[in-house]
Design a protein around this motif. Sequence first.
Motif, mmCIF file in Angstrom:
data_model
loop_
_atom_site.group_PDB
_atom_site.id
_atom_site.type_symbol
_atom_site.label_atom_id
_atom_site.label_comp_id
_atom_site.label_asym_id
_atom_site.label_seq_id
_atom_site.Cartn_x
_atom_site.Cartn_y
_atom_site.Cartn_z
ATOM 1 N N UNK A 23 2.216 17.112 -4.576
ATOM 2 C CA UNK A 23 2.368 15.479 -4.136
ATOM 3 C C UNK A 23 2.604 14.993 -5.466
ATOM 4 N N UNK A 24 3.365 14.193 -6.121
ATOM 5 C CA UNK A 24 2.872 13.712 -7.106
ATOM 6 C C UNK A 24 2.892 11.787 -6.542
ATOM 7 N N UNK A 25 1.813 11.057 -7.344
ATOM 8 C CA UNK A 25 1.324 10.183 -7.268
ATOM 9 C C UNK A 25 1.143 8.948 -7.992
ATOM 10 N N UNK A 26 2.166 7.882 -8.004
ATOM 11 C CA UNK A 26 2.468 6.779 -8.906
ATOM 12 C C UNK A 26 0.799 5.559 -8.761
ATOM 13 N N UNK A 27 -0.036 5.502 -9.588
ATOM 14 C CA UNK A 27 -1.164 4.660 -9.631
ATOM 15 C C UNK A 27 -1.169 3.967 -9.793
ATOM 16 N N UNK A 28 -0.678 2.568 -9.473
ATOM 17 C CA UNK A 28 -0.305 1.314 -10.813
ATOM 18 C C UNK A 28 -1.699 0.594 -10.670
ATOM 19 N N UNK A 29 -1.775 0.070 -12.222
ATOM 20 C CA UNK A 29 -2.649 -1.064 -12.696
ATOM 21 C C UNK A 29 -2.229 -1.994 -13.080
ATOM 22 N N UNK A 30 -2.817 -3.572 -13.084
ATOM 23 C CA UNK A 30 -2.184 -4.549 -13.682
ATOM 24 C C UNK A 30 -2.160 -5.596 -12.775
ATOM 25 N N UNK A 31 -1.180 -7.072 -12.957
ATOM 26 C CA UNK A 31 -1.504 -8.002 -12.583
ATOM 27 C C UNK A 31 -0.441 -7.586 -11.230
ATOM 28 N N UNK A 32 0.300 -7.209 -11.246
ATOM 29 C CA UNK A 32 1.195 -6.162 -9.573
ATOM 30 C C UNK A 32 1.243 -5.863 -9.042
ATOM 31 N N UNK A 33 -0.400 -4.891 -9.520
ATOM 32 C CA UNK A 33 -0.801 -3.878 -8.858
ATOM 33 C C UNK A 33 -2.355 -4.174 -7.749
ATOM 34 N N UNK A 34 -2.823 -3.739 -6.852
ATOM 35 C CA UNK A 34 -4.357 -3.594 -6.453
ATOM 36 C C UNK A 34 -5.205 -3.097 -6.795
ATOM 37 N N UNK A 35 -4.690 -2.164 -8.075
ATOM 38 C CA UNK A 35 -5.977 -2.127 -8.883
ATOM 39 C C UNK A 35 -5.213 -2.693 -10.067
ATOM 40 N N UNK A 36 -6.859 -3.304 -10.893
ATOM 41 C CA UNK A 36 -6.270 -4.529 -11.535
ATOM 42 C C UNK A 36 -6.060 -4.055 -13.107
ATOM 43 N N UNK A 37 -6.845 -2.839 -13.094
ATOM 44 C CA UNK A 37 -7.907 -2.291 -14.333
ATOM 45 C C UNK A 37 -7.557 -0.945 -14.390
ATOM 46 N N UNK A 38 -6.900 -0.181 -15.733
ATOM 47 C CA UNK A 38 -6.424 1.158 -16.032
ATOM 48 C C UNK A 38 -7.338 1.728 -14.871
ATOM 49 N N UNK A 39 -8.723 1.366 -15.609
ATOM 50 C CA UNK A 39 -10.742 2.246 -15.451
ATOM 51 C C UNK A 39 -10.322 2.825 -13.754
#
Length: 242
Positions: A23-39
Amino acid sequence: MPSRPLIVASIMCKKLAENLDRLVLNVRFGKGAFMKTRDKAQWLGEAMLRVGEGTGTQISYLLTAMEEPLGRTVGNALELAEAIDVLHGQGPPDVVNLVLDLATKVANVRRTQLQKWLQDGSAWKKFISLVEAQDGSASVLEEIAAIYKAPITHEIRSDRAGKITAMDAEKIGRASFLLGGGRQQVDDKIDLAVGISDLKKIGESVQGDEPLMRVHARTNDALEQVLPLLRTAAVIGDERDL
């Protein structure tokens, strides 16, 4: 406060129920994502990685910035039509590159071969075989944009010439939600036709009065509700700003 363990469990229980070997997961971050920061996104990726290892599933993840929308559309049928374009060897370059990045992590072939399968129709044929195996209709997919077509469209245009320096993914996603593309109540019906298309991308030059995006709405009231939000989503700077 959001519970990180519950977020991991919610995502992984659905994925692992499919009896995967990798399985490969696309983990998003930023204004348009649930996780707002890369960390925070990296924490989520590592946590899901550990869960996968515990079940014997080969898992990897890719971090993707979501300061602007991926591709040029936001909305259910609009995004599906764009994904179909990618499977036909077309589609926005950022979507194509992400697809290839993700596929490279789980495939046993080179990236060049994956690109060839997109270009020569092999990827589309494989997708259609999966759809038909579940009694789906390939002809419906080919006509998805025409089947789910909102009755009202409206272009938002630039008020000056320059270069796109921001395209706020959070505001655009919120607008799609308010148009009916998501549920506000658990029993709400999702409108598959509404959303935003033809989005300009960060770094692109625009002229005065050039379209920045096209809104697809069910009613004039819904359109008027989202226009103030969308008019502030795109920021135009001078050519030297990027």
